[in-house]
Write an enzyme that holds these catalytic residues in place. Sequence first.
Site, PDB file in Angstrom:
ATOM      1  N   THR A 122       0.857  -1.183   0.000  1.00 58.34           N
ATOM      2  CA  THR A 122       0.000   0.000   0.000  1.00 58.34           C
ATOM      3  C   THR A 122       0.897   1.239   0.000  1.00 58.34           C
ATOM      4  O   THR A 122       1.662   1.452   0.944  1.00 58.34           O
ATOM      5  CB  THR A 122      -0.907  -0.012   1.251  1.00 58.34           C
ATOM      6  OG1 THR A 122      -1.660  -1.220   1.234  1.00 58.34           O
ATOM      7  CG2 THR A 122      -1.824   1.196   1.288  1.00 58.34           C
ATOM      8  N   ASN A 211      -9.689   1.519   2.789  1.00 54.85           N
ATOM      9  CA  ASN A 211      -9.383   1.258   4.196  1.00 54.85           C
ATOM     10  C   ASN A 211      -9.953   2.348   5.101  1.00 54.85           C
ATOM     11  O   ASN A 211     -10.447   2.064   6.183  1.00 54.85           O
ATOM     12  CB  ASN A 211      -7.867   1.122   4.399  1.00 54.85           C
ATOM     13  CG  ASN A 211      -7.392  -0.299   4.125  1.00 54.85           C
ATOM     14  OD1 ASN A 211      -8.208  -1.166   3.787  1.00 54.85           O
ATOM     15  ND2 ASN A 211      -6.110  -0.558   4.268  1.00 54.85           N
ATOM     16  N   HIS A 254     -19.552  -4.353  13.286  1.00 54.84           N
ATOM     17  CA  HIS A 254     -19.426  -5.017  14.587  1.00 54.84           C
ATOM     18  C   HIS A 254     -18.691  -4.087  15.537  1.00 54.84           C
ATOM     19  O   HIS A 254     -17.519  -3.754  15.306  1.00 54.84           O
ATOM     20  CB  HIS A 254     -18.645  -6.330  14.463  1.00 54.84           C
ATOM     21  CG  HIS A 254     -19.289  -7.305  13.537  1.00 54.84           C
ATOM     22  ND1 HIS A 254     -20.455  -7.963  13.859  1.00 54.84           N
ATOM     23  CD2 HIS A 254     -18.965  -7.704  12.301  1.00 54.84           C
ATOM     24  CE1 HIS A 254     -20.807  -8.729  12.848  1.00 54.84           C
ATOM     25  NE2 HIS A 254     -19.930  -8.588  11.877  1.00 54.84           N
ATOM     26  N   CYS A 263      -2.744  -2.388   9.114  1.00 53.46           N
ATOM     27  CA  CYS A 263      -3.109  -1.525   7.994  1.00 53.46           C
ATOM     28  C   CYS A 263      -4.013  -0.348   8.320  1.00 53.46           C
ATOM     29  O   CYS A 263      -3.665   0.782   7.995  1.00 53.46           O
ATOM     30  CB  CYS A 263      -3.702  -2.372   6.880  1.00 53.46           C
ATOM     31  SG  CYS A 263      -2.412  -3.433   6.184  1.00 53.46           S
TER      32      CYS A 263
HETATM   33  P1  NAD Z   1       5.283  -7.831   6.420  1.00 54.06           P
HETATM   34  O1  NAD Z   1       6.073  -6.992   7.337  1.00 54.06           O
HETATM   35  O2  NAD Z   1       4.560  -9.030   6.957  1.00 54.06           O
HETATM   36  O3  NAD Z   1       6.227  -8.388   5.234  1.00 54.06           O
HETATM   37  C1  NAD Z   1       7.163  -7.628   4.557  1.00 54.06           C
HETATM   38  C2  NAD Z   1       8.339  -8.539   4.177  1.00 54.06           C
HETATM   39  O4  NAD Z   1       9.201  -7.835   3.310  1.00 54.06           O
HETATM   40  C3  NAD Z   1       9.190  -8.984   5.364  1.00 54.06           C
HETATM   41  O5  NAD Z   1       9.274 -10.401   5.397  1.00 54.06           O
HETATM   42  C4  NAD Z   1      10.564  -8.344   5.093  1.00 54.06           C
HETATM   43  O6  NAD Z   1      11.639  -9.139   5.542  1.00 54.06           O
HETATM   44  C5  NAD Z   1      10.538  -8.224   3.595  1.00 54.06           C
HETATM   45  N1  NAD Z   1      11.447  -7.220   3.018  1.00 54.06           N
HETATM   46  C6  NAD Z   1      11.574  -5.917   3.351  1.00 54.06           C
HETATM   47  N2  NAD Z   1      12.464  -5.312   2.546  1.00 54.06           N
HETATM   48  C7  NAD Z   1      12.902  -6.255   1.669  1.00 54.06           C
HETATM   49  C8  NAD Z   1      13.813  -6.236   0.571  1.00 54.06           C
HETATM   50  N3  NAD Z   1      14.450  -5.125   0.196  1.00 54.06           N
HETATM   51  N4  NAD Z   1      14.031  -7.390  -0.095  1.00 54.06           N
HETATM   52  C9  NAD Z   1      13.391  -8.526   0.258  1.00 54.06           C
HETATM   53  N5  NAD Z   1      12.505  -8.588   1.274  1.00 54.06           N
HETATM   54  C10 NAD Z   1      12.261  -7.462   1.979  1.00 54.06           C
HETATM   55  O7  NAD Z   1       4.261  -6.853   5.690  1.00 54.06           O
HETATM   56  P2  NAD Z   1       2.774  -7.168   5.150  1.00 54.06           P
HETATM   57  O8  NAD Z   1       1.809  -7.184   6.273  1.00 54.06           O
HETATM   58  O9  NAD Z   1       2.829  -8.338   4.235  1.00 54.06           O
HETATM   59  O10 NAD Z   1       2.485  -5.845   4.315  1.00 54.06           O
HETATM   60  C11 NAD Z   1       3.190  -5.579   3.116  1.00 54.06           C
HETATM   61  C12 NAD Z   1       2.469  -4.469   2.378  1.00 54.06           C
HETATM   62  O11 NAD Z   1       1.173  -4.932   1.959  1.00 54.06           O
HETATM   63  C13 NAD Z   1       2.205  -3.207   3.189  1.00 54.06           C
HETATM   64  O12 NAD Z   1       2.310  -2.090   2.363  1.00 54.06           O
HETATM   65  C14 NAD Z   1       0.762  -3.359   3.637  1.00 54.06           C
HETATM   66  O13 NAD Z   1       0.127  -2.123   3.869  1.00 54.06           O
HETATM   67  C15 NAD Z   1       0.153  -4.043   2.437  1.00 54.06           C
HETATM   68  N6  NAD Z   1      -1.033  -4.835   2.742  1.00 54.06           N
HETATM   69  C16 NAD Z   1      -1.021  -5.668   3.821  1.00 54.06           C
HETATM   70  C17 NAD Z   1      -2.147  -6.450   4.105  1.00 54.06           C
HETATM   71  C18 NAD Z   1      -2.163  -7.389   5.290  1.00 54.06           C
HETATM   72  O14 NAD Z   1      -3.188  -8.041   5.489  1.00 54.06           O
HETATM   73  N7  NAD Z   1      -1.095  -7.509   6.072  1.00 54.06           N
HETATM   74  C19 NAD Z   1      -3.260  -6.397   3.246  1.00 54.06           C
HETATM   75  C20 NAD Z   1      -3.220  -5.537   2.126  1.00 54.06           C
HETATM   76  C21 NAD Z   1      -2.091  -4.767   1.890  1.00 54.06           C
HETATM   77  C1  UGA Z   2      -8.035  -4.739   6.408  1.00 56.91           C
HETATM   78  C2  UGA Z   2      -9.047  -4.654   5.259  1.00 56.91           C
HETATM   79  O1  UGA Z   2     -10.267  -5.296   5.658  1.00 56.91           O
HETATM   80  C3  UGA Z   2      -8.501  -5.330   4.006  1.00 56.91           C
HETATM   81  O2  UGA Z   2      -9.419  -5.172   2.936  1.00 56.91           O
HETATM   82  C4  UGA Z   2      -7.169  -4.688   3.634  1.00 56.91           C
HETATM   83  O3  UGA Z   2      -6.588  -5.347   2.537  1.00 56.91           O
HETATM   84  C5  UGA Z   2      -6.219  -4.771   4.811  1.00 56.91           C
HETATM   85  O4  UGA Z   2      -6.825  -4.147   5.983  1.00 56.91           O
HETATM   86  C6  UGA Z   2      -4.945  -4.068   4.534  1.00 56.91           C
HETATM   87  O5  UGA Z   2      -4.920  -3.082   3.827  1.00 56.91           O
HETATM   88  O6  UGA Z   2      -3.964  -4.556   5.061  1.00 56.91           O
HETATM   89  P1  UGA Z   2      -7.272  -6.595   8.151  1.00 56.91           P
HETATM   90  O7  UGA Z   2      -6.584  -5.466   8.831  1.00 56.91           O
HETATM   91  O8  UGA Z   2      -6.514  -7.838   7.887  1.00 56.91           O
HETATM   92  O9  UGA Z   2      -7.841  -6.109   6.721  1.00 56.91           O
HETATM   93  O10 UGA Z   2      -8.539  -7.039   9.003  1.00 56.91           O
HETATM   94  P2  UGA Z   2     -10.039  -6.490   9.168  1.00 56.91           P
HETATM   95  O11 UGA Z   2     -10.928  -7.666   9.158  1.00 56.91           O
HETATM   96  O12 UGA Z   2     -10.357  -5.402   8.242  1.00 56.91           O
HETATM   97  O13 UGA Z   2     -10.004  -5.918  10.657  1.00 56.91           O
HETATM   98  C7  UGA Z   2      -9.272  -4.755  10.995  1.00 56.91           C
HETATM   99  C8  UGA Z   2      -9.635  -4.305  12.405  1.00 56.91           C
HETATM  100  O14 UGA Z   2     -10.981  -3.825  12.457  1.00 56.91           O
HETATM  101  C9  UGA Z   2      -9.554  -5.429  13.449  1.00 56.91           C
HETATM  102  O15 UGA Z   2      -8.996  -4.907  14.629  1.00 56.91           O
HETATM  103  C10 UGA Z   2     -10.998  -5.825  13.657  1.00 56.91           C
HETATM  104  O16 UGA Z   2     -11.259  -6.367  14.918  1.00 56.91           O
HETATM  105  C11 UGA Z   2     -11.702  -4.479  13.484  1.00 56.91           C
HETATM  106  N1  UGA Z   2     -13.115  -4.609  13.069  1.00 56.91           N
HETATM  107  C12 UGA Z   2     -13.417  -5.097  11.841  1.00 56.91           C
HETATM  108  C13 UGA Z   2     -14.112  -4.214  13.935  1.00 56.91           C
HETATM  109  O17 UGA Z   2     -13.843  -3.753  15.071  1.00 56.91           O
HETATM  110  N2  UGA Z   2     -15.417  -4.313  13.523  1.00 56.91           N
HETATM  111  C14 UGA Z   2     -15.762  -4.789  12.299  1.00 56.91           C
HETATM  112  O18 UGA Z   2     -16.975  -4.841  11.996  1.00 56.91           O
HETATM  113  C15 UGA Z   2     -14.732  -5.189  11.436  1.00 56.91           C
END
Ligand code: NAD
Ligand code: UGA
Length: 458
Positions: A122, A211, A254, A263
């Site tokens: 993101t 988000n 909820h 995020c």
């Molecule tokens: P994370 O911290 O779990 O994973 C990131 C990984 O990248 C780590 O394993 C780290 O070691 C690796 N890394 C960092 N720099 C590197 C490099 N130069 N070369 C190789 N590896 C490298 O992060 P995440 O939760 O997977 O989030 C990643 C991105 O996706 C963020 O921008 C986040 O906002 C977005 N995103 C996350 C979610 C989610 O559910 N976690 C959902 C949608 C979008």
């Molecule tokens: C959220 C978005 O739902 C995803 O679409 C997005 O890709 C992601 O962020 C991201 O950008 O990383 P996530 O954070 O994994 O996903 O989980 P959610 O289910 O969205 O919950 C986020 C937080 O909101 C939690 O703390 C959850 O308990 C809270 N929540 C969620 C509530 O308190 N009430 C609800 O009704 C829903």
Amino acid sequence: MKICMIGAGYVGLVSAACFSDFGWTVTCVDKDQARLAEMKAGRSPIYEPGLEALMDRNIKAGRLLFTDDLGPAVAEADVVFLAVGTPMRRGDGYADLSYVFTAVEEAAPHLRGFTVVTTKSTVPVGTSREIERRLKAKRPDADVAVCSNPEFLREGSAIQDFTHPDRVLVGADDVRAREVMGRLYKPLALRGSPVMFVERESAELAKYAANAFLALKISFINEIADLCENLGADVQEVASAIGKDRRIGDKFLHPGPGYGGSCFPKDVSALIRTAREAKSPVSIIEQVERVNHERKLAMAIRIVEAAGGSVRNKTIAVLGLTFKPNTDDMRDAPSLVIVPMLQERGATVRACDPQGRRHAEPLLPGVVWCESANEAAQGADVLVIVTEWNEFRALDLEDLKGRMAGKTIVDLRNVFDPEIARDLGLTYSGIGRGHRGQGTSQVAAATSNDAQSALSAK
Ligand code: NAD
Ligand code: UGA
């Protein structure tokens, strides 16, 4: 098709495993040697339901590979994904893009043939153009197109979300890049998922807007829940009634202890900063952030009030620590605010979490760690549900009561039926349950006052 996934965390690893399951060959590149060792051994370093089975199948098929050697993976790739972290930058709340730009610098020398480089991370509006500028500066000869392909999966249901998305969003200016990305997502398009091609800036902003809107829904229902407590309405009934209106929808209504996770907090903060900088502030989202911050403090105070006004020398059982169920992720979890506030006020906290302990333990010193809810309840004056893991829903309340020293339950996720709890002689405090949540209106009133003083003391 060959894919290079730079960053194999919650998003990178899930995306890589799903793409490999479509039949593409995916090489995950990560710098974290501990994570790499686990993945190479076929184990998932994160807890995500179904992920290990998916990894296993595709590792065995030779389609899912792991390395710390970026060069060959980038050189062979048709598409290079950037899935590294973009955490909140310390001090100013913007997105920290240092991991993204480092990965870009590292990948640039290895680009060979026409390659699509795309963000999955993101990233703020304008980042794709900046990546393009940096790639062209470093490799003027490279045949490269930069796209934005934000990811919308949720932790805990990531595989289902990735494989059955409401939409796939691709920001791409380049015709060849659109063709490559269209081919990449063809398996999903064939199953009926819309694949949308838009301007890169639109894709980048849509991710933040999505988000922020979801966060807004949560803060909205949390405030309505407080109102329910003071007016005698039940938020479950109110949410269900308004959710039937398709213009509103029943998801993300909820109430709870405030949103957490890796995020929403950081993306809301980054959007606020971007908007202020663009001289177009999103004041409604600024208020969402404020409401959510105060909510976590108010929840701790709610527990103190439910314990009779003080938790000094009392034992509080905390069930669930992760920011949501079905993940081991502790980033910005409400428990990280609530538990220390209880400890500062003199409570002993006995806690359990089905998957979160490994990450929670270093973040929450002084907690007595328990293996189960029943063990945590032993001798507790108050029992609090912070995260709604399914296994807590089936708990035998009568048995729990027998284990506890007190009889107060604070249910921050409305997991239990207030009437059943009350019939068992428990003092039950739910969220927004009006007349059903015993004594909750008094707790709510005290909560908001005390939360205000907790805030002004900061
Ligand atoms: P994370 O911290 O779990 O994973 C990131 C990984 O990248 C780590 O394993 C780290 O070691 C690796 N890394 C960092 N720099 C590197 C490099 N130069 N070369 C190789 N590896 C490298 O992060 P995440 O939760 O997977 O989030 C990643 C991105 O996706 C963020 O921008 C986040 O906002 C977005 N995103 C996350 C979610 C989610 O559910 N976690 C959902 C949608 C979008
Ligand atoms: C959220 C978005 O739902 C995803 O679409 C997005 O890709 C992601 O962020 C991201 O950008 O990383 P996530 O954070 O994994 O996903 O989980 P959610 O289910 O969205 O919950 C986020 C937080 O909101 C939690 O703390 C959850 O308990 C809270 N929540 C969620 C509530 O308190 N009430 C609800 O009704 C829903």
